[in-house]
Design a protein around this motif. Structure first.
Motif, PDB file in Angstrom:
ATOM      1  N   ARG A 117     105.474 111.185  18.446  1.00 28.23           N
ATOM      2  CA  ARG A 117     106.536 112.095  17.281  1.00 28.23           C
ATOM      3  C   ARG A 117     107.944 111.762  17.643  1.00 28.23           C
ATOM      4  N   ALA A 118     108.350 111.731  19.039  1.00 26.34           N
ATOM      5  CA  ALA A 118     109.591 111.485  19.511  1.00 26.34           C
ATOM      6  C   ALA A 118     110.109 110.117  19.134  1.00 26.34           C
ATOM      7  N   PHE A 119     109.134 108.936  19.246  1.00 24.57           N
ATOM      8  CA  PHE A 119     109.526 107.587  19.088  1.00 24.57           C
ATOM      9  C   PHE A 119     109.789 107.597  17.623  1.00 24.57           C
ATOM     10  N   PHE A 120     109.211 108.144  16.558  1.00 26.79           N
ATOM     11  CA  PHE A 120     109.181 108.059  15.239  1.00 26.79           C
ATOM     12  C   PHE A 120     110.546 108.869  14.669  1.00 26.79           C
ATOM     13  N   ASP A 121     110.663 110.178  15.473  1.00 28.50           N
ATOM     14  CA  ASP A 121     112.019 110.850  15.058  1.00 28.50           C
ATOM     15  C   ASP A 121     113.161 110.034  15.420  1.00 28.50           C
ATOM     16  N   GLN A 122     113.069 109.165  16.436  1.00 24.95           N
ATOM     17  CA  GLN A 122     114.156 108.457  16.936  1.00 24.95           C
ATOM     18  C   GLN A 122     114.328 107.269  15.924  1.00 24.95           C
ATOM     19  N   LEU A 123     113.241 106.540  15.684  1.00 24.75           N
ATOM     20  CA  LEU A 123     113.502 105.381  14.639  1.00 24.75           C
ATOM     21  C   LEU A 123     114.039 105.982  13.239  1.00 24.75           C
ATOM     22  N   THR A 124     113.553 107.092  12.824  1.00 21.51           N
ATOM     23  CA  THR A 124     114.188 107.588  11.435  1.00 21.51           C
ATOM     24  C   THR A 124     115.434 107.892  11.575  1.00 21.51           C
ATOM     25  N   ALA A 125     115.894 108.703  12.676  1.00 23.56           N
ATOM     26  CA  ALA A 125     117.139 109.167  12.888  1.00 23.56           C
ATOM     27  C   ALA A 125     118.039 107.848  12.790  1.00 23.56           C
TER      28      ALA A 125
END
Ligand code: GUN
Ligand code: ZN
Length: 445
Positions: A117-125
């Protein structure tokens, strides 16, 4: 069918610009629009034209910001979310002291899910809508990676690393278990939704010859999967590889002799190459991937983009988080510019932004799906704000054209410049734009 019209300044590439003056390579519209339905781009063009064709469509107005295809990161490590910014080491010590211990934590399914979840949040951000990722050795890390990507409807490529030696016990598979788990992961995830599996022998140092044979079997049994590994990043790494594979003509020959090189192969770093290795890249069509922030951070060396391009080799560009120091493809392009400058290779911002979008899509053979705003492609977009900070706004007062704006974004931008991100047509950030029925908007001029 639910339709949306995005309005804003629009930039999309049709091919790689040969120079800053190569106007046919791209379309730029001051008042452009993208019509999206069911996650797919249906039409792209001047706002007035699209609006006239679909007058009842709700409009999201992103003016004065710039709409482009989302960024594509062709080399990143999912289990290194908490390794980024670890001090004082070059590649092999960095792996042994920081990275391998951290990756052992991915034996836990819960940890994998939290970090996914944290990884995909960062990619998207950071405006990245597709990435090619290494997971940890644990099958559960790849399961968490793909299930989170599926939940978000993102086009993602990745795979569990194969590594059976020169690593802590808790981080080693065996040739057989690595094969079995990869096979199961391909069956479960490859081609499901927007997922693609990548066969991922980590690098020559951590795979025995027996494991390389199993990787070869996986590649020949799954010809439509990509392959990823690391190549010639660091001088000590190269020397150790040659000790481990004394019969190999050079580092690349390890992968070549196990049939791992082809147009679907991505080779992270590829900095210190011998002439025969460059010939082999030309012959096999395998792709080096430039990881600028990582190469500076680990003191690895300077990637010779122009030299490889002259030989007809197509290179990717990527973050390589967590040796890379930012998830931002803007920051990646920033350091990339400087590394090329040190070698007298000056890339125009139009070429650089092409590279991080359509260029990386072409590398993956996915240019008909992602990387442009062409009708029929998947609606993954980034909306860029070149005035996100006061310093940027000041500089933008003197920007005369879109190329200068791109260069401001490249040199000064980061996640603060990511105004909005669309994944399969769905906005990922809340409360940042004005949406209305177009009959409430002013008529286009
Ligand atoms: N070579 C093998 N594994 C890695 C890794 O995780 N990061 C980098 N930068 N190089 C590697
Ligand atoms: Zn890497």
């Amino acid at each position: 069918m639910t339709q949306t019209l995005l309005r804003g300044r629009l930039l999309t590439f049709h091919r790689e610009p040969q120079s800053g003056d190569d106007l046919d390579a791209y379309t730029y519209l001051d008042d452009g629009a993208v019509l999206i339905a069911d996650g797919i781009i249906r039409d792209t063009g001047p706002f007035a034209t699209l609006w006239a064709k679909a007058p009842d469509t709700p409009v999201t107005d992103h003016r004065p910001h710039l709409m482009m295809a989302g960024f594509i990161d062709t080399h990143i490590h999912f289990p290194q979310v908490q390794v980024i910014a670890s001090w004082g080491a070059q590649l092999l010590d960095w792996l042994n002291n920081y990275t391998f211990p951290e990756e052992t934590r991915f034996a836990s399914e819960t940890h994998c899910q939290t970090m996914a979840r944290a990884f995909f949040d960062q990619l998207t951000a950071h405006g990245t809508t597709t990435a090619v990722a290494f997971c940890s050795v644990h099958k559960t890390s790849a399961d968490a990676f793909f299930s989170e990507a599926t939940r978000r409807n993102m086009r993602m490529l990745g795979g569990k690393v194969l590594m059976d030696r020169n690593a802590p016990d808790a981080l080693r598979d065996t040739p057989q278990s690595g094969y079995d788990e990869t096979k199961a992961l391909i069956a479960d995830w490859h081609g499901r939704g927007r997922n693609g599996y990548v066969i991922s022998p980590r690098f020559a140092i951590t795979s025995s010859p027996e494991q390389m044979e199993m990787a070869q079997a996986l590649v020949s049994e799954n010809p439509d999967c990509h392959i990823q590994t690391h190549l010639s990043e660091n001088r000590d790494e190269i020397a150790f590889t040659k000790e481990l594979y004394p019969q190999a003509r050079d580092y690349l020959d390890v992968y070549q002799s196990y049939g791992l090189l082809g147009e679907k192969t991505l080779l992270g770093h590829a900095i210190h190459l011998e002439p025969r290795e460059i010939d082999a890249l030309t012959e096999t069509g395998a792709h080096p991937v430039f990881c600028p922030t990582s190469n500076l951070f680990l003191g690895s060396g300077l990637f010779d983009n122009a030299g490889l391009r002259r030989r007809g080799i197509a290179n990717g560009i990527a973050t390589d988080v967590g040796a890379g120091t930012s998830y931002s493809m803007l920051q990646t392009m920033n350091d990339g510019y400087k590394i090329l400058q040190l070698q007298g290779q000056t890339l125009h911002p139009l070429q650089t932004f092409h590279w991080a979008t359509r260029g990386n899509a072409c590398l993956l053979g996915l240019e008909n799906r992602i990387g442009t705003l062409d009708p029929g492609t998947e609606a993954d977009l980034v909306i860029l704000n070149a005035r996100a900070t006061e310093a940027m706004a000041l500089r933008m007062e003197r920007a005369r054209n879109v190329a200068e704006e791109l260069f401001v974004l490249q040199m000064m931008g980061d996640d603060r410049s990511i105004e909005q991100v669309y994944v399969s047509g769905a906005p990922q950030k809340t409360g940042v734009c004005r949406t209305s029925k177009n009959n409430l908007l002013t008529e286009p001029a």
